[in-house]
Design an enzyme around this catalytic site. Sequence first.
Site, PDB file in Angstrom:
ATOM      1  N   HIS A   1       4.175 -24.766  18.116  1.00  0.00           N
ATOM      2  CA  HIS A   1       3.219 -23.732  17.692  1.00  0.00           C
ATOM      3  C   HIS A   1       3.892 -22.783  16.711  1.00  0.00           C
ATOM      4  O   HIS A   1       5.075 -22.461  16.843  1.00  0.00           O
ATOM      5  CB  HIS A   1       2.639 -22.975  18.893  1.00  0.00           C
ATOM      6  CG  HIS A   1       3.590 -22.082  19.619  1.00  0.00           C
ATOM      7  ND1 HIS A   1       3.779 -20.762  19.290  1.00  0.00           N
ATOM      8  CD2 HIS A   1       4.402 -22.317  20.676  1.00  0.00           C
ATOM      9  CE1 HIS A   1       4.657 -20.210  20.119  1.00  0.00           C
ATOM     10  NE2 HIS A   1       5.059 -21.136  20.965  1.00  0.00           N
TER      11      HIS A   1
ATOM     12  N   GLU B   1       9.017 -26.235  23.088  1.00  0.00           N
ATOM     13  CA  GLU B   1       8.761 -24.839  23.418  1.00  0.00           C
ATOM     14  C   GLU B   1      10.064 -24.048  23.471  1.00  0.00           C
ATOM     15  O   GLU B   1      11.140 -24.564  23.156  1.00  0.00           O
ATOM     16  CB  GLU B   1       8.039 -24.741  24.772  1.00  0.00           C
ATOM     17  CG  GLU B   1       6.575 -24.344  24.639  1.00  0.00           C
ATOM     18  CD  GLU B   1       6.380 -22.949  24.062  1.00  0.00           C
ATOM     19  OE1 GLU B   1       7.360 -22.187  23.909  1.00  0.00           O
ATOM     20  OE2 GLU B   1       5.234 -22.599  23.778  1.00  0.00           O
TER      21      GLU B   1
ATOM     22  N   GLU C   1      -0.942 -20.653  20.418  1.00  0.00           N
ATOM     23  CA  GLU C   1      -0.365 -20.910  21.744  1.00  0.00           C
ATOM     24  C   GLU C   1      -0.088 -19.615  22.487  1.00  0.00           C
ATOM     25  O   GLU C   1      -0.270 -19.539  23.701  1.00  0.00           O
ATOM     26  CB  GLU C   1       0.931 -21.718  21.598  1.00  0.00           C
ATOM     27  CG  GLU C   1       1.510 -22.236  22.902  1.00  0.00           C
ATOM     28  CD  GLU C   1       2.370 -21.219  23.656  1.00  0.00           C
ATOM     29  OE1 GLU C   1       2.625 -21.435  24.850  1.00  0.00           O
ATOM     30  OE2 GLU C   1       2.797 -20.211  23.037  1.00  0.00           O
ATOM     31  N   GLU C   2       0.347 -18.589  21.769  1.00  0.00           N
ATOM     32  CA  GLU C   2       0.671 -17.321  22.428  1.00  0.00           C
ATOM     33  C   GLU C   2      -0.560 -16.645  23.004  1.00  0.00           C
ATOM     34  O   GLU C   2      -0.449 -15.740  23.823  1.00  0.00           O
ATOM     35  CB  GLU C   2       1.386 -16.383  21.449  1.00  0.00           C
ATOM     36  CG  GLU C   2       2.749 -16.869  20.973  1.00  0.00           C
ATOM     37  CD  GLU C   2       3.770 -16.999  22.088  1.00  0.00           C
ATOM     38  OE1 GLU C   2       3.471 -16.606  23.233  1.00  0.00           O
ATOM     39  OE2 GLU C   2       4.875 -17.498  21.822  1.00  0.00           O
TER      40      GLU C   2
ATOM     41  N   HIS D   1      10.679 -13.120  22.704  1.00  0.00           N
ATOM     42  CA  HIS D   1       9.485 -12.310  22.414  1.00  0.00           C
ATOM     43  C   HIS D   1       9.843 -10.890  21.975  1.00  0.00           C
ATOM     44  O   HIS D   1       9.134  -9.936  22.297  1.00  0.00           O
ATOM     45  CB  HIS D   1       8.547 -12.256  23.627  1.00  0.00           C
ATOM     46  CG  HIS D   1       7.682 -13.468  23.755  1.00  0.00           C
ATOM     47  ND1 HIS D   1       6.652 -13.564  24.676  1.00  0.00           N
ATOM     48  CD2 HIS D   1       7.674 -14.655  23.093  1.00  0.00           C
ATOM     49  CE1 HIS D   1       6.066 -14.747  24.562  1.00  0.00           C
ATOM     50  NE2 HIS D   1       6.674 -15.434  23.617  1.00  0.00           N
TER      51      HIS D   1
ATOM     52  N   ASP E   1      10.792 -19.095  19.320  1.00  0.00           N
ATOM     53  CA  ASP E   1       9.480 -19.342  19.924  1.00  0.00           C
ATOM     54  C   ASP E   1       8.377 -19.119  18.883  1.00  0.00           C
ATOM     55  O   ASP E   1       7.830 -18.035  18.781  1.00  0.00           O
ATOM     56  CB  ASP E   1       9.278 -18.406  21.121  1.00  0.00           C
ATOM     57  CG  ASP E   1       8.005 -18.695  21.880  1.00  0.00           C
ATOM     58  OD1 ASP E   1       7.542 -19.844  21.816  1.00  0.00           O
ATOM     59  OD2 ASP E   1       7.470 -17.781  22.518  1.00  0.00           O
TER      60      ASP E   1
END
Length: 838
Positions: free
Chosen positions: A184, A257, A230-231, A284, A196
Site C-alpha cells: 500500500h 507490510e 490500507e491505513e 507511524h 509502512d
Amino acid sequence: MENDSTVRRIKAGDTQQNVSRRSKGFQDQSGSNGCDDAKRKPDFGLYLLSEGILVVLIATFIALVWGLVHLSVQQLVIGKSTGGFSATRAREHLDHITSLGPRTVGSLENEVHTVNYLLGQMERIRAESALGHHSITVDVQRPTGSFSIDFLGGFTSYYDKITNIAVKLEPKSGAKHFMLANCHFDTVANSPGASDDAVSCAVMLEVLRCLANLSTPLQHGVVFLFNGAEENVLQASHGFITQHPWASLVRAFINLEAAGVGGKEVVFQTGIDLAFIENGYIYHTKYDTPDRILTDSIQRAGDNILAVLKHLAMSEKLADSSEYRHGNMVFFDLLGVFMVAYPARVGTIINYMTAVVAFFYLGKRCSLPSNGGGRYVRELAYATGVTIISWFVTMLSVLIVALLVTLLGQSMFWYNHFYMSIILYGSAAIGKLILVHTLAKNLYYGNVRRLELGELFFDVNLLLWCCALVSLSQQGLCSAYVPLLMVAFPLAVKMMLTAEFRRRGASLKYSVLYLLGLALPYLHSAFLIWVVFEIFTPILGRSGTEIPPDVILAALITLGSIFLFSYLLHFIYLAKSTKWILSSLGTIFIVMLILVSCGVFFPYTANPASPRPKRVFVQHTTRTFHGLNGEVEGKDSGLWINSFDYTGMRYITPHIPEINDTVRIKCQEQLPFCGYPWFLPVKFLVKKNWYVPAPDVTPKSPVEFKLVSKQETEWGTTKLSFEVKGPSHMSLYLKPHANTLLSSWSFGNGTPQFDLNGEYFIFYSHGLDAPAWNFWLEIQSTSPEHPSESEEMILLAIASHYIFGEDHKTPGLSDLLRRFPAWVFASSWVSTYDMYRF
C-alpha cells in the site's frame, strides 16, 4: 581431576549428603530411602558444582545464545544480490514516493502524484519488456463499498472512490491462475511512511520489472496490487477482493507490510504475510524516513519476494492447489541458517511419538528398585508443585515491583533504555526463582542427596514441557513445535550423559555437555523471545492510557525468565550454594530500583540516531450540539489532546503549564462517543484526555449535514435518510435512545454490527471527486406505544477530520505544536463535532 575450588567430592560417608533416613516426602513406608543404605553403592567420585563455576557456565551460555541471536538478526539484514533484483533501483522508487510527503486518502499526494508516478514506472516497464515473453495490463480501480470489521472493538467502514492500481503480468499466451502480491502506498497523517509501506511498493515495482524481463515465460500470472487505502483499515483491499474481476483469478497471495522500520522481513502468518518489525518506536511517525532503511535490507527482501513469486508462478501447484493441500504447515527457521517446514499432521505424529518416548523415560525411572512403592511418583508430584509454586510466587513478586514503579510515577522508564527493564525485572524474576528453589533445597529437601534432586527437577521440567506438547498438539496448534524442541533435545542429551552423571556427578565435563545439548532449543527460543520484545515493547508506547505498560513488560520478562530457566533449574540443585548468586542479584535489584525511583532514566529522546518519541494526538476542534428541532443548544472550541501512552501529560506539563489536570476531561457518557471527535473507536484505550479552550475553527470547506427525509415504514419502523458533504475523513456516531433500537441501515449487509455499549461507529473516507455521502437508518421502538414526533429516538453525531490541505492547521494549533519538546511526536489536524437529536 577438578580441584576443590571447582567441585565438591561427595562420598557415601558424608554426614551431610548420605543419610539413612530422609526428610518429608522422600521417606517410604519404613522411613528409608526406598532401598537400604546397605544395598546402595558407595558414591565415590561424585561432584557438585561450585558457585563460581556455576555462574561462569550459565552466564557464558546465556551470553553466547543471546549474542548468536543478535548476530543472526544483523546477518539477515545483509542481502546478497542474485543478479536480478536491484535494490538501487528500488531505493530510487522509495526516495521518490516518500519525497511527496504524507499520502493520506483523498489527498493530491495520494490520489494523483503517487498514482501518476506508479503509472509512469509501470509504463516504462511495459515498454522495456514489450519484446519479451510477457504482457502487462494496468487497471486503476476506484471502488465504493462498505463492510464491518472486528477491530478495536468492532466498527463499520464505508469508502467512496478510493484508489487501487492493479497490474496483471502474464505470459503472452495468457494465464488462468494468478499469484497476488499486495503493498500500500497511502500513509497515516503526518508520516512519510517509508517503511509502512512505500518500501514494499518500491520492491514490488522492481520485482515486476524482473519478472517481466525473464527469458523464460512464466507458467502462471502475477497480479501486483498497489493499494491506495490500507491505513483506513483495509478499505482498498476490501474494494479489490469484492469488486475487481481479477480477484477471482487469484490462487495465493503475499502481503507486504510493516510493523516497524527496516530490519529483516518476518513471515508472521501463512497468507503469506511478510513485515518489517524492527524499531517499531518510530512506526507511524515523522521519523519513518527512507534513510533508516538499509539498502541491503531492501536487497534481501526483494530477492526473497522475487524468488517466491517466480517459484509459485512456475509451479504446477498453483493451478490446482487442492491437489497439493497439506492443511496447516509447521514452519520455522533456525537463526536464518536453514528453514524447517512440514505438514501439521506430520508434526502431530512427531509430537505424540516424542511425548511417548518422554513418558517412557519417566516410566522407566518409576520402575527402578530404589523408587519402589510409588516413591518416585510422589516426589515427582511434590517437586512439580514446588516448581509451579515458584512460578506463581515469582510472577506475583515481579508484578508487585512493576506496580510499585508505576505508583512512584516512573512508568516507562525503560522505553529509551530497554535493557534497564531486563536488569530490574529480570534480576527480580531470576532471583525469586532461585530463592524459592534454594529454600526448597535447604528446608524441604534438607536431608536429600543433591544429585538425586538435580535429576528429579530435570524430570519435573521434562514432564511440564511434555504436558505442554501434548496439550498444544491436542488443540491442533502448529506452535507445538516449540515444546517439541524443549522435550526432544534435553531428553536426548540427558540420556546420552546418564553414564557420565552416575559415574562422576555434576562434573565440569557433564555441565558443559549438558549446556551444549540445550543450545539449539535455547537458541530458537531466545530468537522467539527477541521477536516478542522487538514487537511488543514499542507497542506499549502507543497502547493507550489505561494499561500499565510496566505490568505487561514485567510479565513478559518473567515469562521469558521462567521459559529459559526451566532446564537450568537442574543446576540449582547441583550447586554447593547459591548464597553469592542471590546476594548479587539482590544488590543489582535494589540499586536498580533506587535509580528508577529517583527518575534517572527518562523515557523519551529525540536523538536522530535512535529516536524514542512520545506520541500525542492534538485536534483543534469546534463542537456544536443541536436540539430536537435543529436549534444550537451548545457550542465550544478547544485543543483536544490525547496521550497514547500511560504517562499522560506528566512530562509535558513542565513545558506547557496550561496542559494540566485542571483541563483534563471525563467522558460525557450521555453523548455519542463522549462528545468528542474520535478518528477511530479507541476511547476505551484512551480515557485520559485534555481540552484546552481555543478559538473556533472555520474550515473553508465546512461539513454539510442534512436530514433528507423521515418516514414511517409499513413494518413499524422510522426511516431517516441523510446526506453529508465534507472532507475525505469523517466519523459517524450513533446512540439509540434507551427505548429504541437500530434495526437496519444502509451499510454493509444492512444489519447494524458491533453495538459498543449502546453506540455504533462508522468510519468514512473518500478519494477525489466523490459525491455526497447518502445513508439511511431504520429505528424501531421497543416501548408498547409508538413514539410521538416530539420524542427523541436517536443521537447522531458527525465528526469531520481535516488531516491535510489548507484546513489542516490553525494558528492556535501551530503555536501549541511549536511548544512541545523535541521528543514529542504530535500528530495533529483540525476537526469538528456536530451532534443532532432525532
